[in-house]
Scaffold this motif. Sequence first.
Motif, short mmCIF file in Angstrom:
data_model
loop_
_atom_site.label_atom_id
_atom_site.label_comp_id
_atom_site.label_asym_id
_atom_site.label_seq_id
_atom_site.Cartn_x
_atom_site.Cartn_y
_atom_site.Cartn_z
N ILE A 112 0.85 -1.19 0.00
CA ILE A 112 0.00 0.00 0.00
C ILE A 112 0.88 1.23 0.00
O ILE A 112 2.05 1.19 0.37
N GLU A 113 0.28 2.33 -0.42
CA GLU A 113 0.97 3.62 -0.42
C GLU A 113 0.00 4.65 0.15
O GLU A 113 -1.18 4.67 -0.21
N LEU A 114 0.47 5.50 1.03
CA LEU A 114 -0.32 6.63 1.49
C LEU A 114 0.27 7.87 0.84
O LEU A 114 1.49 8.11 0.94
N ARG A 115 -0.55 8.61 0.13
CA ARG A 115 -0.11 9.84 -0.52
C ARG A 115 -0.75 11.03 0.17
O ARG A 115 -1.93 10.98 0.54
N SER A 116 0.01 12.09 0.30
CA SER A 116 -0.49 13.32 0.90
C SER A 116 -0.03 14.49 0.04
O SER A 116 1.17 14.68 -0.17
N GLN A 117 -0.99 15.25 -0.45
CA GLN A 117 -0.68 16.39 -1.32
C GLN A 117 -0.78 17.67 -0.49
O GLN A 117 -1.87 18.08 -0.10
N ARG A 118 0.36 18.28 -0.20
CA ARG A 118 0.38 19.53 0.55
C ARG A 118 0.26 20.71 -0.40
O ARG A 118 0.82 20.71 -1.49
N ARG A 119 -0.50 21.71 0.01
CA ARG A 119 -0.66 22.93 -0.79
C ARG A 119 0.71 23.54 -1.05
O ARG A 119 1.55 23.62 -0.15
N GLY A 120 0.96 23.91 -2.30
CA GLY A 120 2.23 24.53 -2.67
C GLY A 120 3.32 23.54 -3.07
O GLY A 120 4.39 23.96 -3.49
N GLU A 121 3.07 22.25 -2.92
CA GLU A 121 4.05 21.25 -3.34
C GLU A 121 3.60 20.65 -4.66
O GLU A 121 2.43 20.28 -4.82
N ALA A 122 4.54 20.54 -5.61
CA ALA A 122 4.21 20.11 -6.97
C ALA A 122 3.74 18.66 -7.04
O ALA A 122 2.88 18.33 -7.86
N THR A 123 4.28 17.79 -6.19
CA THR A 123 3.90 16.38 -6.23
C THR A 123 3.51 15.91 -4.83
O THR A 123 4.00 16.46 -3.82
N PRO A 124 2.65 14.91 -4.76
CA PRO A 124 2.28 14.40 -3.43
C PRO A 124 3.46 13.69 -2.76
O PRO A 124 4.33 13.14 -3.43
#
Length: 134
Positions: A112-124
Motif C-alpha cells: 500500500i501507499e499513502l499519498r499526501s498532497q500539501r498545498r504549494g508542493e508540486a507532487t504528493p
Amino acid sequence: MRRSRLTALVVAAAFTVVAAVAAPLPARTSEAQMVGVTITPKDLPASGEWQFEVTMNTHVTPLEDDLAASAMLVDGQGRTYAPLAWRGDGPGAHHRKGVLAFAPITPRRAAIELRSQRRGEATPRSFKWTLPAQ
C-alpha cells in the motif's frame, strides 16, 4: 528432562512466529520545504478501521493542511481510497499529530501507499509499505 526441553523449544518457536506476524510496520518520513511528515501504520485489521499516525513538524509557517482532504491510500493496482476521518490536532500550529482512519482494503493487497498532497508542493508525498501475508 527431554520432554520439557522439547516443550520449551516448541513454545519459543511459536512465540517467534507470533512476534514476527505481529511486528509493526515501520514509520516512513518525508522532509520537504522545511516541513517534516512522519506516518506510522498503527492498526491494519481485516475488518475495522485502518489507522495511520501522522506527525507534522515545521518552524516556518503554521500547518494548515486539511489532512482528510489531502490524503489517500493507493493499493498495488492503482485504486485510491479516501480517508474516513482525521482525528487529531486542528490546523494552525507548527506541530500537529493525529490519526488518519481508512476503511480496510479488501481483498488485502501485498503493498500500500499513502499519498499526501500539501498545498504549494508540486507532487504528493509518498509513503509505502509491503504488507505481511495473512
